[in-house]
Design a protein around this motif. Structure first.
Motif, PDB file in Angstrom:
ATOM      1  N   VAL A 163       0.654  -1.479   0.071  1.00 35.75           N
ATOM      2  CA  VAL A 163      -0.042  -0.091  -0.074  1.00 35.75           C
ATOM      3  C   VAL A 163       0.953   1.087   0.080  1.00 35.75           C
ATOM      4  CG1 VAL A 163      -1.637   1.262   1.434  1.00 35.75           C
ATOM      5  CG2 VAL A 163      -1.892  -1.130   1.189  1.00 35.75           C
ATOM      6  N   GLN A 164       1.806   1.248   0.775  1.00 42.26           N
ATOM      7  CA  GLN A 164       2.998   2.364   0.811  1.00 42.26           C
ATOM      8  C   GLN A 164       3.405   2.708  -0.529  1.00 42.26           C
ATOM      9  OE1 GLN A 164       3.305   4.503   3.383  1.00 42.26           O
ATOM     10  NE2 GLN A 164       4.580   5.738   2.154  1.00 42.26           N
ATOM     11  N   SER A 165       3.966   1.565  -0.909  1.00 45.36           N
ATOM     12  CA  SER A 165       4.867   1.704  -2.370  1.00 45.36           C
ATOM     13  C   SER A 165       3.837   2.043  -3.508  1.00 45.36           C
ATOM     14  CB  SER A 165       5.328   0.467  -2.410  1.00 45.36           C
ATOM     15  OG  SER A 165       6.394  -0.008  -1.560  1.00 45.36           O
ATOM     16  N   TYR A 166       2.695   1.554  -3.347  1.00 43.95           N
ATOM     17  CA  TYR A 166       1.684   2.092  -4.383  1.00 43.95           C
ATOM     18  C   TYR A 166       1.516   3.468  -4.614  1.00 43.95           C
ATOM     19  CZ  TYR A 166      -2.704   1.539  -7.180  1.00 43.95           C
ATOM     20  OH  TYR A 166      -3.724   1.930  -8.134  1.00 43.95           O
ATOM     21  N   TRP A 167       1.160   3.941  -3.287  1.00 41.98           N
ATOM     22  CA  TRP A 167       0.853   5.465  -3.164  1.00 41.98           C
ATOM     23  C   TRP A 167       2.056   6.306  -3.293  1.00 41.98           C
ATOM     24  CZ3 TRP A 167      -3.705   5.976  -4.402  1.00 41.98           C
ATOM     25  CH2 TRP A 167      -4.854   5.584  -3.875  1.00 41.98           C
ATOM     26  N   ASP A 168       3.257   5.623  -3.077  1.00 44.75           N
ATOM     27  CA  ASP A 168       4.646   6.238  -3.463  1.00 44.75           C
ATOM     28  C   ASP A 168       4.651   6.571  -4.894  1.00 44.75           C
ATOM     29  OD1 ASP A 168       5.124   6.729  -0.763  1.00 44.75           O
ATOM     30  OD2 ASP A 168       6.555   5.001  -0.483  1.00 44.75           O
ATOM     31  N   LEU A 169       4.491   5.342  -5.595  1.00 52.62           N
ATOM     32  CA  LEU A 169       4.396   5.466  -7.105  1.00 52.62           C
ATOM     33  C   LEU A 169       3.102   6.567  -7.722  1.00 52.62           C
ATOM     34  CD1 LEU A 169       5.580   4.342  -9.695  1.00 52.62           C
ATOM     35  CD2 LEU A 169       3.879   2.470  -9.529  1.00 52.62           C
ATOM     36  N   ALA A 170       2.121   6.392  -7.233  1.00 54.05           N
ATOM     37  CA  ALA A 170       1.114   7.419  -7.542  1.00 54.05           C
ATOM     38  C   ALA A 170       1.576   8.799  -7.099  1.00 54.05           C
ATOM     39  CB  ALA A 170      -0.252   7.122  -6.637  1.00 54.05           C
ATOM     40  N   TYR A 171       1.890   9.076  -5.983  1.00 52.88           N
ATOM     41  CA  TYR A 171       2.655  10.546  -5.809  1.00 52.88           C
ATOM     42  C   TYR A 171       3.716  10.738  -6.925  1.00 52.88           C
ATOM     43  CZ  TYR A 171       5.210  14.295  -4.004  1.00 52.88           C
ATOM     44  OH  TYR A 171       6.011  15.308  -3.749  1.00 52.88           O
ATOM     45  N   ALA A 172       4.860   9.598  -7.212  1.00 50.53           N
ATOM     46  CA  ALA A 172       5.846   9.888  -8.173  1.00 50.53           C
ATOM     47  C   ALA A 172       5.393  10.437  -9.559  1.00 50.53           C
ATOM     48  CB  ALA A 172       6.662   8.959  -8.130  1.00 50.53           C
ATOM     49  N   TYR A 173       4.195   9.576 -10.054  1.00 51.44           N
ATOM     50  CA  TYR A 173       3.606  10.173 -11.185  1.00 51.44           C
ATOM     51  C   TYR A 173       2.867  11.337 -11.248  1.00 51.44           C
ATOM     52  CZ  TYR A 173       4.164   5.691 -13.867  1.00 51.44           C
ATOM     53  OH  TYR A 173       4.607   4.647 -14.554  1.00 51.44           O
ATOM     54  N   SER A 174       2.219  11.646 -10.051  1.00 52.87           N
ATOM     55  CA  SER A 174       1.474  13.183 -10.078  1.00 52.87           C
ATOM     56  C   SER A 174       2.758  14.115  -9.864  1.00 52.87           C
ATOM     57  CB  SER A 174       0.929  13.050  -8.766  1.00 52.87           C
ATOM     58  OG  SER A 174      -0.061  12.184  -8.822  1.00 52.87           O
ATOM     59  N   ASP A 175       3.877  14.116  -9.389  1.00 47.86           N
ATOM     60  CA  ASP A 175       5.063  14.858  -9.163  1.00 47.86           C
ATOM     61  C   ASP A 175       5.606  15.081 -10.596  1.00 47.86           C
ATOM     62  OD1 ASP A 175       6.810  16.500  -7.592  1.00 47.86           O
ATOM     63  OD2 ASP A 175       8.005  15.277  -8.346  1.00 47.86           O
ATOM     64  N   LEU A 176       5.740  13.964 -11.202  1.00 47.89           N
ATOM     65  CA  LEU A 176       6.271  13.856 -12.788  1.00 47.89           C
ATOM     66  C   LEU A 176       5.379  14.764 -13.714  1.00 47.89           C
ATOM     67  CD1 LEU A 176       8.263  13.036 -14.800  1.00 47.89           C
ATOM     68  CD2 LEU A 176       6.878  11.043 -15.017  1.00 47.89           C
ATOM     69  N   GLU A 177       4.077  14.429 -13.567  1.00 43.11           N
ATOM     70  CA  GLU A 177       3.017  15.327 -14.321  1.00 43.11           C
ATOM     71  C   GLU A 177       3.310  16.774 -13.863  1.00 43.11           C
ATOM     72  OE1 GLU A 177      -0.664  13.564 -13.649  1.00 43.11           O
ATOM     73  OE2 GLU A 177      -0.446  11.728 -14.707  1.00 43.11           O
ATOM     74  N   VAL A 178       3.328  17.242 -12.898  1.00 45.44           N
ATOM     75  CA  VAL A 178       3.542  18.724 -12.392  1.00 45.44           C
ATOM     76  C   VAL A 178       4.773  19.208 -13.040  1.00 45.44           C
ATOM     77  CG1 VAL A 178       3.895  20.048 -10.346  1.00 45.44           C
ATOM     78  CG2 VAL A 178       2.037  18.420 -10.287  1.00 45.44           C
ATOM     79  N   LYS A 179       6.057  18.405 -12.768  1.00 49.87           N
ATOM     80  CA  LYS A 179       7.070  19.047 -13.354  1.00 49.87           C
ATOM     81  C   LYS A 179       7.115  18.841 -14.773  1.00 49.87           C
ATOM     82  CE  LYS A 179       8.881  19.096  -9.371  1.00 49.87           C
ATOM     83  NZ  LYS A 179       9.638  17.890  -8.647  1.00 49.87           N
ATOM     84  N   GLN A 180       6.387  18.125 -15.260  1.00 46.05           N
ATOM     85  CA  GLN A 180       6.481  18.351 -17.087  1.00 46.05           C
ATOM     86  C   GLN A 180       5.624  19.448 -17.410  1.00 46.05           C
ATOM     87  OE1 GLN A 180       4.859  14.518 -18.058  1.00 46.05           O
ATOM     88  NE2 GLN A 180       6.915  13.604 -18.428  1.00 46.05           N
ATOM     89  N   GLU A 181       4.542  19.629 -16.730  1.00 43.25           N
ATOM     90  CA  GLU A 181       3.612  20.887 -17.065  1.00 43.25           C
ATOM     91  C   GLU A 181       4.544  22.300 -16.803  1.00 43.25           C
ATOM     92  OE1 GLU A 181       0.295  22.907 -18.044  1.00 43.25           O
ATOM     93  OE2 GLU A 181       0.812  20.938 -18.182  1.00 43.25           O
ATOM     94  N   THR A 182       5.153  22.316 -15.655  1.00 42.20           N
ATOM     95  CA  THR A 182       5.971  23.555 -15.206  1.00 42.20           C
ATOM     96  C   THR A 182       7.150  23.558 -16.251  1.00 42.20           C
ATOM     97  OG1 THR A 182       7.229  22.298 -13.778  1.00 42.20           O
ATOM     98  CG2 THR A 182       5.540  23.479 -12.796  1.00 42.20           C
TER      99      THR A 182
END
Length: 268
Positions: A163-182
């Motif tokens: 569960v922890q690793s799953y949400w860590d990966l979800a956060y990493a994808y979200s952070d990647l999308e934010v960084k790509q947008e910026t």
């Protein structure tokens, strides 16, 4: 490959080696209990045998023709042994034999010998409450309880890690999308600055600043991509048995979304 949290947990429970080891340990403990309880299983024995003897005789009074006496015996012995939890022991025997001889003085030929009986013993005070066999059974039961607790604990630890690793990966994808947008915003800002500088309404130094900002944003994207790869590997180590699995080469992307609704607090 999109992956839900439920699918991730099911993969871990099916493929995780640590869970499999704990499951085997629990099965070994159960086999140990069955082996300890086997001390009280009845034991049936059956022993057929054949004996033949030829004895030379030096006199006609020996009863054998050709100066020898031949004796043959066919034996069928059966028995049953049973140990009880009270410390009692029961032994039942049934012995049979068929004897033949060429001795002329033997009236009964063949001769059958049969015997049946049993023996039971029950100590009054020795090992009244406990003995080595009952002790082994108690230890085996405790071992099963310990193995079961260790199995449940390991399952909880693995599921928590998934569960922890799953949400860590979800956060990493979200952070990647934010960084790509910026990074795209920085690219757009650079293009705007170039057009303004060409029109003479913006200093050239603003273009240099926009280019530096774009490079910084692109560096953030690379760091975010590396974070996604690390989170992917951590999750795969929990879900897949080894790197040879066909799913290891695929990229997992969480399908579930985190529930970020704030909790309401009532103040009186």
């Amino acid at each position: 490959k999109t992956l839900s949290l439920q699918e991730a947990v099911e993969l871990a429970l099916r493929n995780n080696r640590d869970i499999e080891v704990e499951r085997i340990n629990m099965e070994v403990s159960q086999f140990g209990l069955k082996g300890a309880q086997g001390q009280y299983d009845p034991v049936v024995s059956f022993g057929p045998s054949y004996l033949s003897r030829t004895i030379p005789v030096a006199s006609l009074l020996g009863g054998g023709p050709n100066a020898s006496v031949s004796n043959d015996a066919y034996i069928w012995n059966a028995g049953l042994q049973q140990r009880f939890t009270t410390g009692a022991n029961l032994a039942v025997f049934f012995d049979n034999s068929r004897d033949t001889t060429n001795n002329a003085f033997n009236v009964l030929n063949p001769q059958f010998n049969n015997s049946f009986g049993f023996d039971i013993s029950q100590p009054l005070f020795r090992n009244l409450k406990i003995d080595s066999f009952r002790r082994e059974i108690r230890v085996s039961k405790k071992q099963i309880s310990l193995s079961s607790a260790q199995f449940r604990l390991r399952v909880i630890e693995i599921i928590t890690g998934v569960v922890q690793s799953y949400w860590d990966l979800a956060y990493a994808y979200s952070d990647l999308e934010v960084k790509q947008e910026t990074a795209r915003w920085a690219m757009n800002q650079l293009e705007i600055n170039k057009r303004l500088a060409a029109a003479g309404t913006l200093a050239e130094v603003q273009i240099v600043e926009a280019e530096a900002e774009l490079e910084r944003r692109e560096g953030d994207v690379l760091v975010a991509m590396e974070t996604v790869n690390r989170a992917q590997n951590v999750l795969k180590q929990l879900l897949l048995p080894d790197r040879k699995d066909t799913l290891w080469s695929e990229s997992f992307k969480p399908a579930d979304k985190a529930d970020l609704r704030p909790n309401s607090i009532q103040l009186e």
